[in-house]
Design a protein around this motif. Structure first.
Motif, PDB file in Angstrom:
ATOM      1  N   ILE B  66      70.520  19.111  24.542  1.00 18.64           N
ATOM      2  CA  ILE B  66      69.402  18.256  24.981  1.00 18.64           C
ATOM      3  C   ILE B  66      68.288  19.119  25.588  1.00 18.64           C
ATOM      4  CG2 ILE B  66      68.719  16.537  26.733  1.00 18.64           C
ATOM      5  CD1 ILE B  66      71.358  15.080  26.164  1.00 18.64           C
ATOM      6  N   GLU B  67      68.696  20.061  26.430  1.00 20.42           N
ATOM      7  CA  GLU B  67      67.705  20.964  27.045  1.00 20.42           C
ATOM      8  C   GLU B  67      66.924  21.728  25.979  1.00 20.42           C
ATOM      9  OE1 GLU B  67      70.130  22.041  31.120  1.00 20.42           O
ATOM     10  OE2 GLU B  67      69.451  23.680  29.850  1.00 20.42           O
ATOM     11  N   THR B  68      67.672  22.256  25.003  1.00 23.66           N
ATOM     12  CA  THR B  68      67.041  23.058  23.949  1.00 23.66           C
ATOM     13  C   THR B  68      66.092  22.214  23.111  1.00 23.66           C
ATOM     14  OG1 THR B  68      69.108  24.297  23.860  1.00 23.66           O
ATOM     15  CG2 THR B  68      67.552  24.670  22.064  1.00 23.66           C
ATOM     16  N   ALA B  69      66.556  21.003  22.734  1.00 23.35           N
ATOM     17  CA  ALA B  69      65.733  20.141  21.878  1.00 23.35           C
ATOM     18  C   ALA B  69      64.442  19.746  22.595  1.00 23.35           C
ATOM     19  CB  ALA B  69      66.521  18.894  21.480  1.00 23.35           C
ATOM     20  N   LEU B  70      64.542  19.417  23.867  1.00 25.09           N
ATOM     21  CA  LEU B  70      63.338  18.996  24.594  1.00 25.09           C
ATOM     22  C   LEU B  70      62.426  20.182  24.900  1.00 25.09           C
ATOM     23  CD1 LEU B  70      64.679  16.149  26.920  1.00 25.09           C
ATOM     24  CD2 LEU B  70      63.669  16.004  24.642  1.00 25.09           C
ATOM     25  N   ALA B  71      63.024  21.354  25.107  1.00 20.50           N
ATOM     26  CA  ALA B  71      62.208  22.557  25.331  1.00 20.50           C
ATOM     27  C   ALA B  71      61.355  22.841  24.093  1.00 20.50           C
ATOM     28  CB  ALA B  71      63.099  23.752  25.662  1.00 20.50           C
ATOM     29  N   ARG B  72      61.954  22.606  22.909  1.00 21.54           N
ATOM     30  CA  ARG B  72      61.217  22.822  21.657  1.00 21.54           C
ATOM     31  C   ARG B  72      60.043  21.873  21.532  1.00 21.54           C
ATOM     32  NH1 ARG B  72      66.248  23.409  18.252  1.00 21.54           N
ATOM     33  NH2 ARG B  72      66.696  25.630  18.404  1.00 21.54           N
ATOM     34  N   LYS B  73      60.127  20.740  22.217  1.00 28.82           N
ATOM     35  CA  LYS B  73      59.018  19.777  22.188  1.00 28.82           C
ATOM     36  C   LYS B  73      58.019  20.066  23.303  1.00 28.82           C
ATOM     37  CE  LYS B  73      60.834  17.464  18.812  1.00 28.82           C
ATOM     38  NZ  LYS B  73      60.266  17.555  17.457  1.00 28.82           N
ATOM     39  N   GLY B  74      58.238  21.150  24.006  1.00 30.32           N
ATOM     40  CA  GLY B  74      57.281  21.556  25.029  1.00 30.32           C
ATOM     41  C   GLY B  74      57.584  21.063  26.428  1.00 30.32           C
ATOM     42  N   ILE B  75      58.769  20.478  26.593  1.00 32.52           N
ATOM     43  CA  ILE B  75      59.118  19.987  27.935  1.00 32.52           C
ATOM     44  C   ILE B  75      59.801  21.108  28.708  1.00 32.52           C
ATOM     45  CG2 ILE B  75      60.589  18.390  29.220  1.00 32.52           C
ATOM     46  CD1 ILE B  75      60.028  16.418  26.887  1.00 32.52           C
ATOM     47  N   THR B  76      59.159  21.558  29.746  1.00 34.13           N
ATOM     48  CA  THR B  76      59.721  22.656  30.523  1.00 34.13           C
ATOM     49  C   THR B  76      60.268  22.163  31.867  1.00 34.13           C
ATOM     50  OG1 THR B  76      57.490  23.060  31.310  1.00 34.13           O
ATOM     51  CG2 THR B  76      58.285  24.479  29.528  1.00 34.13           C
ATOM     52  N   ASP B  77      59.808  20.990  32.291  1.00 35.18           N
ATOM     53  CA  ASP B  77      60.260  20.474  33.584  1.00 35.18           C
ATOM     54  C   ASP B  77      61.250  19.337  33.342  1.00 35.18           C
ATOM     55  OD1 ASP B  77      60.612  19.685  36.154  1.00 35.18           O
ATOM     56  OD2 ASP B  77      58.485  19.564  36.662  1.00 35.18           O
ATOM     57  N   LEU B  78      62.491  19.732  33.010  1.00 38.58           N
ATOM     58  CA  LEU B  78      63.510  18.736  32.680  1.00 38.58           C
ATOM     59  C   LEU B  78      64.589  18.697  33.761  1.00 38.58           C
ATOM     60  CD1 LEU B  78      64.987  16.801  30.645  1.00 38.58           C
ATOM     61  CD2 LEU B  78      66.143  18.847  29.784  1.00 38.58           C
ATOM     62  N   THR B  79      64.911  17.499  34.215  1.00 39.14           N
ATOM     63  CA  THR B  79      66.044  17.324  35.118  1.00 39.14           C
ATOM     64  C   THR B  79      67.125  16.575  34.340  1.00 39.14           C
ATOM     65  OG1 THR B  79      64.471  17.059  36.921  1.00 39.14           O
ATOM     66  CG2 THR B  79      66.758  16.496  37.387  1.00 39.14           C
ATOM     67  N   LEU B  80      68.294  17.193  34.245  1.00 45.33           N
ATOM     68  CA  LEU B  80      69.392  16.565  33.531  1.00 45.33           C
ATOM     69  C   LEU B  80      70.416  16.097  34.560  1.00 45.33           C
ATOM     70  CD1 LEU B  80      69.909  16.080  30.564  1.00 45.33           C
ATOM     71  CD2 LEU B  80      71.143  18.242  30.477  1.00 45.33           C
ATOM     72  N   LYS B  81      70.591  14.784  34.621  1.00 47.97           N
ATOM     73  CA  LYS B  81      71.520  14.240  35.618  1.00 47.97           C
ATOM     74  C   LYS B  81      72.768  13.718  34.926  1.00 47.97           C
ATOM     75  CE  LYS B  81      68.037  11.685  37.440  1.00 47.97           C
ATOM     76  NZ  LYS B  81      67.286  10.756  38.272  1.00 47.97           N
ATOM     77  N   THR B  82      73.912  13.884  35.591  1.00 49.28           N
ATOM     78  CA  THR B  82      75.164  13.324  35.061  1.00 49.28           C
ATOM     79  C   THR B  82      75.609  12.206  35.978  1.00 49.28           C
ATOM     80  OG1 THR B  82      75.826  15.458  34.152  1.00 49.28           O
ATOM     81  CG2 THR B  82      77.559  13.845  34.452  1.00 49.28           C
ATOM     82  N   GLN B  83      75.915  11.058  35.397  1.00 49.15           N
ATOM     83  CA  GLN B  83      76.469   9.976  36.217  1.00 49.15           C
ATOM     84  C   GLN B  83      77.769   9.513  35.564  1.00 49.15           C
ATOM     85  OE1 GLN B  83      73.444   6.853  36.154  1.00 49.15           O
ATOM     86  NE2 GLN B  83      74.488   5.811  34.465  1.00 49.15           N
ATOM     87  N   ILE B  84      78.730   9.089  36.393  1.00 50.00           N
ATOM     88  CA  ILE B  84      79.997   8.649  35.801  1.00 50.00           C
ATOM     89  C   ILE B  84      80.183   7.140  35.904  1.00 50.00           C
ATOM     90  CG2 ILE B  84      81.150  10.861  36.139  1.00 50.00           C
ATOM     91  CD1 ILE B  84      82.744   9.439  38.424  1.00 50.00           C
ATOM     92  N   ALA B  85      79.314   6.451  36.628  1.00 46.40           N
ATOM     93  CA  ALA B  85      79.441   4.999  36.734  1.00 46.40           C
ATOM     94  C   ALA B  85      78.150   4.343  36.254  1.00 46.40           C
ATOM     95  CB  ALA B  85      79.733   4.583  38.172  1.00 46.40           C
TER      96      ALA B  85
END
Lengths: 250, 156
Positions: B66-85
């Motif tokens: 996901i990080e790589t794909a969005l970086a290719r679209k020019g998104i450099t400020d990405l926050t990836l959050k994990t939730q379990i509920a």
């Protein structure tokens, strides 16, 4: 020790120790399908370990991570049930242990879904789905092997007789359990006894196995004061990389 | 990037539709139901994902993809959050995802607890080989008509 931290260590250490024991079958199970099933079960348990010990580390607030808790604590700091640390012995004992634990985990995690601690409730809900699936398989396999050949029946009876004195520790309430109950975090483990007794009795009956009569219960794992001699050997294998190369990662 | 000002949530969802599941590449991470939320604020993008199984090793790869794909679209400020509920459920598989799984030879999950039919010959004469399979999300079944083994996507 903060009772919530102790409670979370128990949750995490049960999953970690059983997960590691189960992973010892990887590449060595009696059939390819069983090898895959055991490896997947171990993977679920290690995943649950990350959630429980991750939260434990946050609650402790001492800058330790889930990995630190798993790989840099020694025997007496572990809080798992003794039943989960004894060696696998054979496929029969491995599956019998899995069943005896699953039959506790399913009602236990179900109750924890209503915990006053939101994180505990969330981790329990996630783990419950996996535990329910494990129970399906372990109960089916215990019945198939118990009600199988003369040899498989004898081995399963031997496994049940060996593990029986370790089962009582699951239901022995102590001060940590009472503190968790008072805070609404968890019910008392002894509240699970009746449901466990019923499901174990029914499964053993279907498996043509005889429930042992004794009610002697080993203890010392949940408090950490008296582990079996087996845990140290297991940790020596499990922790060797972090002990030899502290901080190693990839 | 000049396009940064024009990023919309719908655009990010569309990009994520093109990120394949690392283990089952015919479906996307969106079809799989692991992407639980996208929010955009200026050029800051936050994506929330949830694990399928708590120990699934593919989750780490999904996060990197996901990080790589969005970086290719020019998104450099990405926050990836994990939730379990709430905990992931196979109810979140998209209809498109279910159809693609079957075309690929993986029987989609059924509430009844077993595959509806063989994904190869469509026979309903099927039997379970093992409750577990090559990834945490699958079980092994076989067709007693065409005799082919196949994966079944476990229903949880």
């Amino acid at each position: 020790m903060d009772p919530l931290f102790a409670f979370l260590l128990r949750q995490g250490d049960n999953a970690l120790v059983l997960g590691h024991r189960t992973s010892e079958w990887c590449g060595a199970a009696p059939a390819l399908e069983e090898d895959i099933a055991l490896a997947n079960t171990a993977l679920d348990l290690i995943g649950q370990t990350q959630l429980w010990l991750g939260y434990a580390a946050e609650v402790e607030g001492a800058g330790r991570s889930a990995n630190d808790l798993a790989f840099l604590r020694d025997v007496y700091d572990f809080r798992n049930l003794l039943m989960l640390e004894v060696p696998n012995q054979d496929f029969g004992r491995t599956l019998m242990r899995q069943f005896l634990f699953d039959a506790f985990q399913v009602p236990w995690l179900t109750a924890l879904c209503a915990s006053s601690d939101q994180r505990v409730a969330e981790i329990a809900a996630k783990s419950l789905k996996e535990a329910t699936y494990h129970l399906d398989r372990s109960s089916e396999t215990v019945i198939a092997l118990g009600d199988g050949t003369e040899d498989s029946n004898r081995r399963m009876q031997g496994a049940l007789d060996y593990l029986w004195p370790y089962t009582g520790e699951m239901f022995a309430d102590d001060e940590v359990d009472r503190a968790m109950q008072a805070a609404g975090v968890a019910p008392l483990p002894s509240d699970m006894r009746e449901r466990w007794d019923t499901s174990v009795r029914e499964t053993m009956q279907a498996a043509c196995l005889t429930l042992p009569e004794g009610d002697f219960a080993h203890s010392g794992g949940r408090s950490g004061v008296r582990h079996t001699e087996h845990l140290g050997h297991m940790l020596a294998t499990m922790q060797v990389l972090q002990r030899s190369y502290p901080g190693a990662s990839w | 990037m000049t396009q940064a000002a024009t990023i919309t949530e719908a655009q990010v969802w569309a990009w994520l539709e093109d990120v394949p599941d690392p283990e089952i590449p015919v479906i996307s991470v969106v079809d799989l139901g692991v992407v639980r939320g996208v929010s955009v604020s200026g050029d800051q993008v936050a994506v929330t994902i949830t694990p399928t199984y708590s120990g699934c090793p593919a989750m780490a790869v999904i996060a990197i993809d996901i990080e790589t794909a969005l970086a290719r679209k020019g998104i450099t400020d990405l926050t990836l959050k994990t939730q379990i509920a709430p905990a992931w459920t196979t109810d979140w598989l998209s209809e498109k995802g279910r159809a693609r799984l079957e075309e690929y030879g993986i029987a989609p999950p059924q509430a009844a607890g077993g595959p509806e039919r063989c994904p190869h010959c469509q026979s309903t004469e099927v039997e379970k080989v093992s409750q577990f399979g090559s990834t945490p999300c699958k079980a092994q079944w076989r067709c007693t008509d065409c005799l082919e083994p196949f994966d079944y996507f476990k229903c949880i």
